[in-house]
Design a protein around this motif. Structure first.
Motif, PDB file in Angstrom:
ATOM      1  N   PRO A  90     -55.838  68.803 -10.747  1.00 53.42           N
ATOM      2  CA  PRO A  90     -55.349  70.107 -11.020  1.00 53.42           C
ATOM      3  C   PRO A  90     -53.692  69.618  -9.292  1.00 53.42           C
ATOM      4  O   PRO A  90     -52.980  71.038  -9.185  1.00 53.42           O
ATOM      5  N   LYS A  91     -54.082  68.650  -9.008  1.00 47.58           N
ATOM      6  CA  LYS A  91     -53.085  67.707  -8.049  1.00 47.58           C
ATOM      7  C   LYS A  91     -52.174  68.382  -8.804  1.00 47.58           C
ATOM      8  O   LYS A  91     -50.806  68.333  -7.958  1.00 47.58           O
ATOM      9  N   ASN A  92     -51.755  67.391  -9.449  1.00 46.88           N
ATOM     10  CA  ASN A  92     -50.061  67.227 -10.610  1.00 46.88           C
ATOM     11  C   ASN A  92     -49.832  68.637 -10.269  1.00 46.88           C
ATOM     12  O   ASN A  92     -48.610  69.037 -10.495  1.00 46.88           O
ATOM     13  N   LYS A  93     -50.205  69.873 -10.210  1.00 50.65           N
ATOM     14  CA  LYS A  93     -49.206  71.219 -10.718  1.00 50.65           C
ATOM     15  C   LYS A  93     -48.954  71.877  -9.090  1.00 50.65           C
ATOM     16  O   LYS A  93     -48.016  72.938  -8.963  1.00 50.65           O
ATOM     17  N   LEU A  94     -49.178  70.623  -7.882  1.00 56.19           N
ATOM     18  CA  LEU A  94     -48.770  71.109  -6.674  1.00 56.19           C
ATOM     19  C   LEU A  94     -47.392  70.658  -6.431  1.00 56.19           C
ATOM     20  O   LEU A  94     -46.396  71.044  -5.423  1.00 56.19           O
ATOM     21  N   ILE A  95     -46.822  69.423  -7.025  1.00 53.32           N
ATOM     22  CA  ILE A  95     -45.670  69.357  -7.282  1.00 53.32           C
ATOM     23  C   ILE A  95     -44.590  69.546  -8.130  1.00 53.32           C
ATOM     24  O   ILE A  95     -45.159  69.452  -9.562  1.00 53.32           O
ATOM     25  N   LYS A  96     -43.393  70.249  -7.633  1.00 54.05           N
ATOM     26  CA  LYS A  96     -42.539  70.386  -8.834  1.00 54.05           C
ATOM     27  C   LYS A  96     -41.074  69.432  -8.659  1.00 54.05           C
ATOM     28  O   LYS A  96     -40.340  70.020  -9.928  1.00 54.05           O
ATOM     29  N   ARG A  97     -40.990  69.317  -7.994  1.00 58.25           N
ATOM     30  CA  ARG A  97     -39.868  68.151  -8.131  1.00 58.25           C
ATOM     31  C   ARG A  97     -39.946  66.951  -7.609  1.00 58.25           C
ATOM     32  O   ARG A  97     -40.755  66.568  -6.780  1.00 58.25           O
ATOM     33  N   LEU A  98     -38.632  65.853  -7.276  1.00 56.21           N
ATOM     34  CA  LEU A  98     -38.902  64.694  -7.172  1.00 56.21           C
ATOM     35  C   LEU A  98     -39.251  64.451  -5.343  1.00 56.21           C
ATOM     36  O   LEU A  98     -38.529  65.478  -5.131  1.00 56.21           O
ATOM     37  N   ILE A  99     -39.891  63.638  -4.967  1.00 55.24           N
ATOM     38  CA  ILE A  99     -39.842  62.820  -4.027  1.00 55.24           C
ATOM     39  C   ILE A  99     -39.835  61.994  -3.449  1.00 55.24           C
ATOM     40  O   ILE A  99     -40.290  61.067  -4.212  1.00 55.24           O
ATOM     41  N   TYR A 100     -38.954  61.610  -2.585  1.00 51.04           N
ATOM     42  CA  TYR A 100     -38.687  60.999  -2.094  1.00 51.04           C
ATOM     43  C   TYR A 100     -38.977  60.961  -0.271  1.00 51.04           C
ATOM     44  O   TYR A 100     -38.146  60.939   0.467  1.00 51.04           O
ATOM     45  N   PRO A 101     -39.858  59.733  -0.079  1.00 50.16           N
ATOM     46  CA  PRO A 101     -39.777  59.189   1.237  1.00 50.16           C
ATOM     47  C   PRO A 101     -38.507  58.470   2.089  1.00 50.16           C
ATOM     48  O   PRO A 101     -37.796  57.968   1.434  1.00 50.16           O
ATOM     49  N   VAL A 102     -38.692  58.405   3.277  1.00 43.78           N
ATOM     50  CA  VAL A 102     -38.227  57.260   4.166  1.00 43.78           C
ATOM     51  C   VAL A 102     -38.397  55.952   3.579  1.00 43.78           C
ATOM     52  O   VAL A 102     -39.404  55.257   3.535  1.00 43.78           O
ATOM     53  N   PRO A 103     -37.216  55.601   3.556  1.00 40.36           N
ATOM     54  CA  PRO A 103     -37.372  53.759   2.811  1.00 40.36           C
ATOM     55  C   PRO A 103     -38.558  53.317   3.827  1.00 40.36           C
ATOM     56  O   PRO A 103     -38.589  53.142   5.526  1.00 40.36           O
TER      57      PRO A 103
END
Length: 158
Positions: free
Chosen positions: A87-100
């Motif tokens: 069910p973890k995939n349902k926690l994220i709804k948008r793209l997330i980019y970390p600090v490079p």
């Protein structure tokens, strides 16, 4: 690219497709280029200007042209993605980019949402020992993804 091709042809340029360059010799007014054409026949031509657009083998073409510079050597690397399962995939709804990353090896493992709504983490960066195309997935890197993916699921305080 089509416009570049058209402009080149309209200005007297030639573009050779489906051929393998086998030799480049520097001559007085430019270069003599020898190649195998698409029928595997040997063909040579001269040119005042030579544009190296050989992609992943452009370092080999540079060497044929007499440019010996180790900083131009192409080293293959690849990146892999791993799917975030329910069910973890349902926690994220948008793209997330970390600090490079400080070593500038890509933008880091980030969250991507595919057309079907699936969530993937990636890509990582794996430097290959040789410049042989290798599309096999290295399953051992899954552990790296588990560690790095925790930053996307840790609750944050404001």
């Amino acid at each position: 690219m089509k416009q570049y091709e058209t402009n080149s042809l309209n200005n007297g340029g030639q573009i050779v497709y489906g051929s393998e360059v086998t030799g480049i010799n520097r001559i007085d007014n430019g270069y003599e280029v020898t190649l195998f054409d698409s029928d595997k026949a040997t063909y040579s031509f001269t040119t005042r200007i030579l544009i190296n657009s050989a992609g992943l083998t452009s370092d080999k073409i540079s060497e044929l042209a007499g440019i010996k510079d180790d900083s131009l050597k192409i080293r293959f690397c690849k990146g892999e993605y791993f799917r975030l399962n329910p069910p973890k995939n349902k926690l994220i709804k948008r793209l997330i980019y970390p600090v490079p990353l400080h070593n500038l090896e890509g933008i880091g493992i980030h969250v991507t949402i595919d057309m079907g709504g699936g969530v993937k983490l990636g890509p990582d960066v794996t430097w290959l020992e040789s410049n042989i195309y290798d599309y096999k997935v290295i399953h051992q890197t899954g552990g790296v993804f588990q560690i790095r993916s925790k930053i996307f699921t840790i609750p944050c305080k404001r």
